[in-house]
Design an enzyme around this catalytic site. Structure first.
Site, mmCIF file in Angstrom:
data_model
loop_
_atom_site.group_PDB
_atom_site.id
_atom_site.type_symbol
_atom_site.label_atom_id
_atom_site.label_comp_id
_atom_site.label_asym_id
_atom_site.label_seq_id
_atom_site.Cartn_x
_atom_site.Cartn_y
_atom_site.Cartn_z
ATOM 1 N N LYS A 7 0.874 -1.235 -0.212
ATOM 2 C CA LYS A 7 0.145 -0.014 0.119
ATOM 3 C C LYS A 7 0.813 1.254 0.075
ATOM 4 C CE LYS A 7 -4.094 -1.995 2.105
ATOM 5 N NZ LYS A 7 -5.091 -1.961 3.129
ATOM 6 N N GLU A 36 -6.129 13.453 -2.841
ATOM 7 C CA GLU A 36 -5.662 14.149 -1.560
ATOM 8 C C GLU A 36 -5.492 13.494 -0.078
ATOM 9 O OE1 GLU A 36 -7.457 18.111 0.527
ATOM 10 O OE2 GLU A 36 -7.803 18.067 -1.763
ATOM 11 N N GLY A 75 0.266 0.546 6.026
ATOM 12 C CA GLY A 75 -0.703 1.363 5.501
ATOM 13 C C GLY A 75 -2.074 1.416 5.999
ATOM 14 N N TYR A 131 -10.212 -9.711 9.524
ATOM 15 C CA TYR A 131 -11.701 -10.175 9.444
ATOM 16 C C TYR A 131 -12.080 -11.671 9.097
ATOM 17 C CZ TYR A 131 -10.449 -9.476 4.511
ATOM 18 O OH TYR A 131 -9.805 -9.654 3.365
HETATM 19 P P1 NAP Z 1 1.320 -3.645 6.076
HETATM 20 O O1 NAP Z 1 1.314 -2.460 5.267
HETATM 21 O O2 NAP Z 1 2.274 -4.923 5.505
HETATM 22 O O3 NAP Z 1 1.489 -3.139 7.789
HETATM 23 C C1 NAP Z 1 1.482 -4.090 8.766
HETATM 24 C C2 NAP Z 1 2.136 -4.074 9.981
HETATM 25 O O4 NAP Z 1 2.051 -4.803 11.084
HETATM 26 C C3 NAP Z 1 3.789 -3.515 9.794
HETATM 27 O O5 NAP Z 1 3.902 -2.123 9.571
HETATM 28 C C4 NAP Z 1 4.300 -4.071 10.933
HETATM 29 O O6 NAP Z 1 4.652 -2.787 11.978
HETATM 30 C C5 NAP Z 1 3.179 -4.855 11.637
HETATM 31 N N1 NAP Z 1 3.564 -6.142 11.573
HETATM 32 C C6 NAP Z 1 3.722 -6.903 10.595
HETATM 33 N N2 NAP Z 1 4.067 -8.268 10.792
HETATM 34 C C7 NAP Z 1 3.872 -8.331 12.307
HETATM 35 C C8 NAP Z 1 4.194 -9.582 13.129
HETATM 36 N N3 NAP Z 1 4.509 -10.753 12.821
HETATM 37 N N4 NAP Z 1 4.118 -9.078 14.477
HETATM 38 C C9 NAP Z 1 3.807 -7.721 14.916
HETATM 39 N N5 NAP Z 1 3.470 -6.947 13.859
HETATM 40 C C10 NAP Z 1 3.583 -7.394 12.813
HETATM 41 O O7 NAP Z 1 0.007 -4.211 6.079
HETATM 42 P P2 NAP Z 1 -1.193 -3.274 5.907
HETATM 43 O O8 NAP Z 1 -1.902 -3.207 4.507
HETATM 44 O O9 NAP Z 1 -1.215 -2.097 6.954
HETATM 45 O O10 NAP Z 1 -2.532 -4.133 6.718
HETATM 46 C C11 NAP Z 1 -2.368 -4.808 8.002
HETATM 47 C C12 NAP Z 1 -3.500 -5.948 8.427
HETATM 48 O O11 NAP Z 1 -4.810 -5.273 8.214
HETATM 49 C C13 NAP Z 1 -3.646 -6.995 7.252
HETATM 50 O O12 NAP Z 1 -4.106 -8.142 8.085
HETATM 51 C C14 NAP Z 1 -4.682 -6.473 6.359
HETATM 52 O O13 NAP Z 1 -5.334 -7.916 5.901
HETATM 53 C C15 NAP Z 1 -5.894 -5.883 7.312
HETATM 54 N N6 NAP Z 1 -6.540 -4.713 6.689
HETATM 55 C C16 NAP Z 1 -7.993 -4.951 6.704
HETATM 56 C C17 NAP Z 1 -8.854 -4.075 6.008
HETATM 57 C C18 NAP Z 1 -10.260 -4.149 6.338
HETATM 58 O O14 NAP Z 1 -10.858 -3.621 5.388
HETATM 59 N N7 NAP Z 1 -10.694 -4.885 7.163
HETATM 60 C C19 NAP Z 1 -8.446 -3.078 5.532
HETATM 61 C C20 NAP Z 1 -6.930 -2.860 5.529
HETATM 62 C C21 NAP Z 1 -5.995 -3.875 6.214
HETATM 63 P P3 NAP Z 1 6.071 -2.888 12.730
HETATM 64 O O15 NAP Z 1 7.122 -3.451 11.896
HETATM 65 O O16 NAP Z 1 6.159 -1.316 12.893
HETATM 66 O O17 NAP Z 1 5.858 -3.585 13.840
#
Ligand code: NAP
Length: 251
Positions: free
Chosen positions: A65, A77, A127, A210
């Site tokens: 993202k 924006e 993201g 989810y």
């Molecule tokens: P991302 O950009 O890869 O970021 C995930 C963050 O989680 C990383 O920056 C990291 O932060 C932390 N992380 C990753 N692996 C970890 C682990 N094993 N233990 C602890 N922290 C960990 O992913 P994202 O796009 O932000 O998405 C994150 C989650 O939200 C995903 O599961 C995604 O499916 C969910 N999501 C859901 C929705 C929805 O509509 N419900 C929308 C968006 C995302 P640090 O390195 O700083 O610890």
């Protein structure tokens, strides 16, 4: 046939294809198809789009993202303010980026917010975490990110490490939001490590995961008497907003 889809790595767990295929069917859009595209390296984005000229719109998920932004011609924006993109549309051969996660999160959480939810701890710094923080700030809620490696997140403000969390800090922030992939299928035992002693009935906890419906993070919070919600509503709402953006762009 116009192709749309979800770009990320991994993508097999996602509910997005089902959501969009239902939407296309309800709208009578037999000219659209939605697939998942597993792209491990974002540096392959230009080659991927050149090899798939029929793709007109995409959703972007973990882990691209933020890293996709340099490959886009323009971002709107809200995506600019958040620093992450989850929706793309190709216009005249150029890729435009949008963020609908912030909007979806805001709309999903608003009915559950109470006056006491004045500040939030956001677990993760990716993201989704940035979109959540942006939304909460627009609602006047203060946010702190919690990271495994806060020293690597110096460009972000208000970041602390998981090892700095105390039960008192947890008691003070009545909104706890998991924006890490921990707990997601197939590793459903995964959960952020926090001092659970601080969690109580005044907390609202939100898991952006989810799948499964009730995650380990939610179960642990419910055991403490807290209110807990998963990311299903956010998923549905952010998808609706993506659909609106694509239609406005002439899909
Ligand atoms: P991302 O950009 O890869 O970021 C995930 C963050 O989680 C990383 O920056 C990291 O932060 C932390 N992380 C990753 N692996 C970890 C682990 N094993 N233990 C602890 N922290 C960990 O992913 P994202 O796009 O932000 O998405 C994150 C989650 O939200 C995903 O599961 C995604 O499916 C969910 N999501 C859901 C929705 C929805 O509509 N419900 C929308 C968006 C995302 P640090 O390195 O700083 O610890």
């Amino acid at each position: 046939m116009k192709k749309l889809g979800l770009l990320g790595h991994p993508v097999s767990h996602s509910m997005s294809p089902k959501l969009f295929i239902d939407k296309f069917s309800k709208a009578g859009r037999l000219d659209l198809e939605y697939l998942t595209y597993d792209l491990p390296e974002i540096s392959d984005f230009n080659t991927f789009t050149a090899n798939n000229p029929d793709i007109v719109a995409l959703n972007v998920t973990i882990p691209h993202k933020e890293s996709i932004i340099p490959y886009l011609s323009e971002i709107d924006e809200e995506a600019q303010a958040i620093g992450a993109v989850n929706t793309l549309f190709k216009a005249n051969g150029k890729w435009m980026g949008y963020n609908t996660d912030g909007w979806g999160f805001r709309r999903s959480i608003q009915p559950f917010l109470r006056g006491r939810h004045e500040s939030a701890l956001i677990f993760g710094t990716g993201g989704a975490a940035k979109a959540v923080a942006y939304s909460l700030k627009t609602l006047g809620i203060a946010c702190y990110f919690v990271s495994r490696t806060p020293e690597k997140r110096r460009k972000m403000s208000n970041v602390i490490g998981f090892n700095e969390l105390t039960p008192e800090a947890i008691k003070h922030h009545l909104l706890l939001i998991n924006c890490t992939p921990l707990g997601m299928e197939p590793d459903t035992d995964g959960c952020v490590q926090i001092p659970w002693k601080g969690v109580g009935k005044d907390h609202l906890i939100v898991d952006l995961v989810y799948n499964p419906d009730v995650t380990t993070f939610m179960t642990r919070a419910l055991e403490k008497g807290a209110e807990a919600m998963n990311g299903c509503d956010m998923l549905r709402l952010q998808a609706e907003k993506s659909w609106d953006i694509w239609l406005k762009n002439g899909l």
